[in-house]
Structure formats: structure tokens, C-alpha cells
Design a protein around this motif. Structure first.
Motif, PDB file in Angstrom:
ATOM      1  N   SER A 220     -40.504 -23.763 -27.867  1.00 15.99           N
ATOM      2  CA  SER A 220     -39.766 -24.337 -28.996  1.00 15.99           C
ATOM      3  C   SER A 220     -39.640 -23.385 -30.192  1.00 15.99           C
ATOM      4  N   THR A 221     -40.267 -22.214 -30.125  1.00 15.83           N
ATOM      5  CA  THR A 221     -40.142 -21.241 -31.219  1.00 15.83           C
ATOM      6  C   THR A 221     -39.527 -19.946 -30.703  1.00 15.83           C
ATOM      7  N   THR A 222     -40.338 -19.122 -30.086  1.00 16.49           N
ATOM      8  CA  THR A 222     -39.909 -17.788 -29.661  1.00 16.49           C
ATOM      9  C   THR A 222     -38.717 -17.825 -28.714  1.00 16.49           C
ATOM     10  N   MET A 223     -38.701 -18.814 -27.803  1.00 21.62           N
ATOM     11  CA  MET A 223     -37.654 -18.883 -26.795  1.00 21.62           C
ATOM     12  C   MET A 223     -36.421 -19.643 -27.260  1.00 21.62           C
ATOM     13  N   SER A 224     -36.438 -20.194 -28.467  1.00 23.33           N
ATOM     14  CA  SER A 224     -35.279 -20.975 -28.881  1.00 23.33           C
ATOM     15  C   SER A 224     -35.034 -20.923 -30.387  1.00 23.33           C
ATOM     16  N   PHE A 225     -35.779 -21.723 -31.172  1.00 25.12           N
ATOM     17  CA  PHE A 225     -35.399 -21.941 -32.560  1.00 25.12           C
ATOM     18  C   PHE A 225     -35.698 -20.770 -33.493  1.00 25.12           C
ATOM     19  N   LEU A 249     -42.229  -7.256 -25.030  1.00 27.03           N
ATOM     20  CA  LEU A 249     -42.967  -6.003 -24.902  1.00 27.03           C
ATOM     21  C   LEU A 249     -44.432  -6.217 -25.265  1.00 27.03           C
ATOM     22  N   SER A 250     -44.672  -6.962 -26.325  1.00 28.71           N
ATOM     23  CA  SER A 250     -46.061  -7.261 -26.697  1.00 28.71           C
ATOM     24  C   SER A 250     -46.724  -8.140 -25.636  1.00 28.71           C
ATOM     25  N   SER A 251     -45.949  -9.031 -24.991  1.00 26.78           N
ATOM     26  CA  SER A 251     -46.503  -9.849 -23.904  1.00 26.78           C
ATOM     27  C   SER A 251     -46.960  -8.975 -22.748  1.00 26.78           C
ATOM     28  N   VAL A 252     -46.124  -7.991 -22.392  1.00 26.19           N
ATOM     29  CA  VAL A 252     -46.477  -7.080 -21.304  1.00 26.19           C
ATOM     30  C   VAL A 252     -47.725  -6.279 -21.656  1.00 26.19           C
ATOM     31  N   LEU A 253     -47.761  -5.764 -22.879  1.00 24.32           N
ATOM     32  CA  LEU A 253     -48.895  -4.938 -23.295  1.00 24.32           C
ATOM     33  C   LEU A 253     -50.184  -5.753 -23.361  1.00 24.32           C
ATOM     34  N   PHE A 254     -50.095  -6.979 -23.889  1.00 22.83           N
ATOM     35  CA  PHE A 254     -51.296  -7.817 -23.957  1.00 22.83           C
ATOM     36  C   PHE A 254     -51.719  -8.286 -22.567  1.00 22.83           C
ATOM     37  N   ALA A 255     -50.744  -8.511 -21.673  1.00 21.95           N
ATOM     38  CA  ALA A 255     -51.100  -8.849 -20.294  1.00 21.95           C
ATOM     39  C   ALA A 255     -51.798  -7.671 -19.619  1.00 21.95           C
ATOM     40  N   LEU A 297     -41.500  -8.324 -36.663  1.00 26.05           N
ATOM     41  CA  LEU A 297     -42.899  -7.907 -36.614  1.00 26.05           C
ATOM     42  C   LEU A 297     -43.798  -9.046 -36.137  1.00 26.05           C
ATOM     43  N   LEU A 298     -43.512 -10.256 -36.611  1.00 26.97           N
ATOM     44  CA  LEU A 298     -44.345 -11.402 -36.254  1.00 26.97           C
ATOM     45  C   LEU A 298     -44.183 -11.827 -34.791  1.00 26.97           C
ATOM     46  N   GLN A 299     -43.131 -11.362 -34.128  1.00 28.54           N
ATOM     47  CA  GLN A 299     -42.947 -11.711 -32.719  1.00 28.54           C
ATOM     48  C   GLN A 299     -44.059 -11.152 -31.827  1.00 28.54           C
ATOM     49  N   ILE A 300     -44.843 -10.241 -32.367  1.00 26.86           N
ATOM     50  CA  ILE A 300     -45.995  -9.719 -31.623  1.00 26.86           C
ATOM     51  C   ILE A 300     -47.005 -10.835 -31.362  1.00 26.86           C
ATOM     52  N   ILE A 301     -47.109 -11.796 -32.284  1.00 32.44           N
ATOM     53  CA  ILE A 301     -48.129 -12.847 -32.174  1.00 32.44           C
ATOM     54  C   ILE A 301     -47.922 -13.737 -30.950  1.00 32.44           C
ATOM     55  N   PRO A 302     -46.721 -14.322 -30.744  1.00 32.62           N
ATOM     56  CA  PRO A 302     -46.548 -15.098 -29.509  1.00 32.62           C
ATOM     57  C   PRO A 302     -46.638 -14.242 -28.259  1.00 32.62           C
ATOM     58  N   GLY A 303     -46.378 -12.934 -28.397  1.00 32.65           N
ATOM     59  CA  GLY A 303     -46.590 -12.028 -27.277  1.00 32.65           C
ATOM     60  C   GLY A 303     -48.055 -11.997 -26.870  1.00 32.65           C
ATOM     61  N   MET A 304     -48.922 -12.039 -27.859  1.00 32.49           N
ATOM     62  CA  MET A 304     -50.360 -12.130 -27.592  1.00 32.49           C
ATOM     63  C   MET A 304     -50.684 -13.461 -26.917  1.00 32.49           C
TER      64      MET A 304
END
Length: 386
Positions: A220-225, A249-255, A297-304
Motif C-alpha cells: 500500500s506504500t512502496t508498490m502503489s501510493f 536495489l536496496s531489497s536485493v542488497l539487504f537480501a 532516499l527513503l525508499q531504502i527503508i522498505p527495501g530493508m
């Protein structure tokens, strides 16, 4: 072990193309639907349609896969539907076309249970945590390159070409899935009585509930609104696409961190609590910012949240489940978090329409904080019992 890993590489390729097909149109879905004058309430319904079919089908798919051990059938079917969903979006490029397409995409994602269980079957118990992080990392790589593709192409070629890429990728996954082979040993003894006990497992239910919160907030946030917020700030399609790229990219790196020894630098409890609190901070800040670049910049957080938190919740949920019931347990786990993917976007769309987007995101922040609090209570209760 080496032979099993070699066989598992084909499945990782299928995973990559499958999730590319499922997400290449996502960065521009909400702005596109808003541009054709759909209300935030209806857009929320379109986004939630992806979760509705998963909510209804993931548990039945898990049960059937558990009894029949037909994982390859589900993987082949899911890959085909991932491509076919975007055929609908191309034929009918309006709100209802995307609504129907998202339902079909949700049916495709319901087969993710078989991807996970079959892949884990290639690895011994001591390597299950590594295998879980590895397949989620490849999942995220597929989504990341999907977002990168759409960012580079959407401005010049529009949504139809993006959906065409989704079709092609899904059908490539379908062709590869036909060649898929099983691990040497995947069949296990099965009984409904034991399965019923697994469904009442407190640990499975608790971590499924936490995954519901994480996936609900992400959808409901990163993927849409969040993309709609960027659009309202005047961001062009390149910035909106870049936002999704930073997230993935942050999701891949944190994974990758989750699949390495770095994950042991903090305890599992610390990672889970920190991730939920960071998600809460994200939800508080995003609707209040007036700078598109700060949002990037804040998109790194949901990537985590996707790369580490979701990997840990998945592993913790099924870590104590016996192998004979793992498909069904994974089905229950995914059905429960699909509820969050379904309900949260509808609530955010409704609250933003009734009050404001800031209020909707603030409500999500409270839910994220509650996730951290619930986990703290779980840990303290477990310590007392031990």
C-alpha cells in the motif's frame, strides 16, 4: 549437495523471469490509473485485486501441492498466468482491465508456494535459511530489473510496451518451467491429522501475522501510493521509476546481507524490531516531504523490510515445520500475509479519500510500531517459558 545446487539454478532462472513479469508494470500502475481519472478508492481496489486471489487460493494450492507433490505443475501454470495477465492489460488498458489482470497475476503468485518448497527441497536442513534468503534475493533481482526496464522505457513507449515485456517474460518462465526437474527426494509421508496440528502452530501463525503487516505496508506504500505521492509532487516518469529502482536495489542488497554472515552482526530479534520501527518512520515521513529526492532516499527503508525482515519472517514461520507439511504451512503463511496485501491498500485508498494521504500513512506507521511491540511481547513470553 553440488548436484542439487546445479539443478536448482534452472528454478532460480524461472523465479527471475516470473517476478519480472509480475512487477515490470508496477512502478507506473498507480500513476497511470490516476492519469485516466480513476479515484484513489478504485485504484486501491485494483491494487488489492492482486492480493484477493492470493488470499483465496494460496492455502488450497499449498494443500494440493502437499498431498499430490505436483509442484512442477503449479510452477508451469503460474508462469503461464504471469504472462497471460498482461495480455488482458494490453487488450483492455483501463481500470477494469488492470483489475482483471491483477486478479490473474494474484492467481499466478499463489503458486509461489511451490517455487519456495521445491527450491528448499534442493538443500539440506542446515542450509534452509541460506536457501530462503537466496531465492528471495533472486526474486528481488527480477523485480529490480523489471523496475529498471520500465523506468527506461515507459516515458518513450508507454504502458502497452511495458505490459508486452511482462507477457514475454512470463512465457519465457513458462517454457523454462517445462524443463524443470525435482530434487532426488521430495516426497514425504502425509496425514491430515498431523497437518491440522501444523495449522495451529503458534509460531507459524504469529510470524504469518507479522508478515501480513510487512507485506500490507509494502503493497500500500512502496508498490502503489508512494508513486502517486511522487506524481502529485510533479515528479516525472523517470523519477517515479528511479524511486522503485532504489527500493528494489536496496531489497536485493539487504537480501544478500540475509544470505551472508553479515546477518549475524545483529540478532534476529534486533533485525525484526529495527525493521518494523524503520518502516514506521518511513510511513510518517513520506507524505510530509515536499522533495522527490528525499523520498528516493527513503525508499531504502522498505527495501530493508523486503530484503531482511520478510526473509527472517519467512524462515522463522516454517523453521520448525516438519518437511511433510511444509507446502501446506507455506500456503497458510502466504494466505495470511496476502490478507494484508489485499486489505491495506483498500484501507489506505479509503482513508486518503475520506481524510488525507498523510492520515492514511500515519495509520500504517502505528501498525508498524504495533508489529515491533507484538514481537517484543512474543520474545519476552518465550524467554519466560524457557
Amino acid at each position: 549437495m553440488k548436484a542439487a545446487k546445479k539443478k536448482s539454478y534452472l528454478l532460480l532462472c524461472i523465479v527471475f523471469f516470473f517476478w519480472y513479469a509480475q512487477y515490470v508494470y508496477i512502478p507506473y500502475q498507480t500513476p497511470y490509473l490516476a492519469a485516466i481519472n480513476l479515484s484513489t478508492n478504485f485504484i486501491g481496489m485494483v491494487v488489492s485485486a492482486y492480493g484477493i486471489s492470493q488470499l483465496l487460493l494460496r492455502l488450497p494450492v499449498g494443500l494440493i501441492a502437499n498431498v499430490k507433490e505436483k509442484h512442477k505443475v503449479f510452477i508451469v501454470l503460474g508462469s503461464f498466468l504471469a504472462g497471460f495477465a498482461s495480455v488482458i492489460r494490453i487488450i483492455q488498458p483501463d481500470g477494469w482491465g488492470f483489475f482483471i489482470g491483477n486478479i490473474i497475476s494474484g492467481i499466478a503468485s499463489s503458486t509461489w508456494i511451490s517455487f519456495m518448497v521445491l527450491f528448499l527441497g534442493f538443500y539440506p536442513k542446515s542450509k534452509k535459511s541460506y536457501a530462503t534468503s537466496l531465492i528471495i534475493m533472486v526474486n528481488n533481482m527480477g523485480v529490480f530489473l523489471a523496475f529498471l526496464s520500465s523506468t527506461l522505457l515507459f516515458e518513450s513507449f508507454g504502458m502497452k510496451l511495458i505490459c508486452l515485456l511482462s507477457c514475454l517474460s512470463g512465457f519465457i518462465a513458462f517454457i523454462l518451467a517445462i524443463r524443470l526437474k525435482y530434487p532426488e527426494r521430495i516426497h514425504h509421508q502425509f496425514s491430515f491429522q498431523n497437518l491440522f496440528k501444523v495449522f495451529l502452530d503458534p509460531k507459524l501463525l504469529f510470524f504469518s501475522f507479522l508478515a501480513l503487516i510487512q507485506q500490507g505496508i509494502q503493497m500500500s506504500t512502496t508498490m502503489s501510493f508512494t508513486n502517486q505521492i511522487l506524481s502529485e509532487l510533479g515528479a516525472n516518469s523517470a523519477i517515479i521509476g528511479l524511486s522503485s529502482i532504489v527500493y528494489m536495489l536496496s531489497s536485493v542488497l539487504f537480501a544478500k546481507v540475509g544470505a551472508s554472515s553479515w546477518i549475524t552482526k545483529l540478532s534476529t530479534s534486533s533485525w525484526i524490531i529495527l525493521s518494523f520501527l524503520m518502516l514506521a518512520l518511513y510511513c510518517v515521513l513520506i507524505p510530509q516531504l515536499s522533495s522527490s529526492y528525499l523520498i528516493l532516499l527513503l525508499q531504502i527503508i522498505p527495501g530493508m523490510g523486503t530484503g531482511i525482515l520478510f526473509s527472517l519472517l519467512t524462515f522463522e514461520a516454517i523453521s520448525d515445520i516438519p518437511s511433510y507439511a511444509r507446502s501446506a504451512a507455506m500456503g497458510l503463511f502466504q494466505a495470511i500475509y496476502a490478507l494484508g496485501m489485499t486489505v491495506f491498500p483498500i484501507i489506505v485508498g479509503y482513508v486518503s479519500l475520506l481524510y488525507s494521504m498523510t492520515t492514511a500513512y500515519f495509520c500504517l506507521a502505528i501498525v508498524a510500531v504495533l508489529g515491533a511491540i507484538f514481537y517484543c511481547f512474543y520474545c519476552s513470553n518465550r524467554t519466560i517459558k524457557s
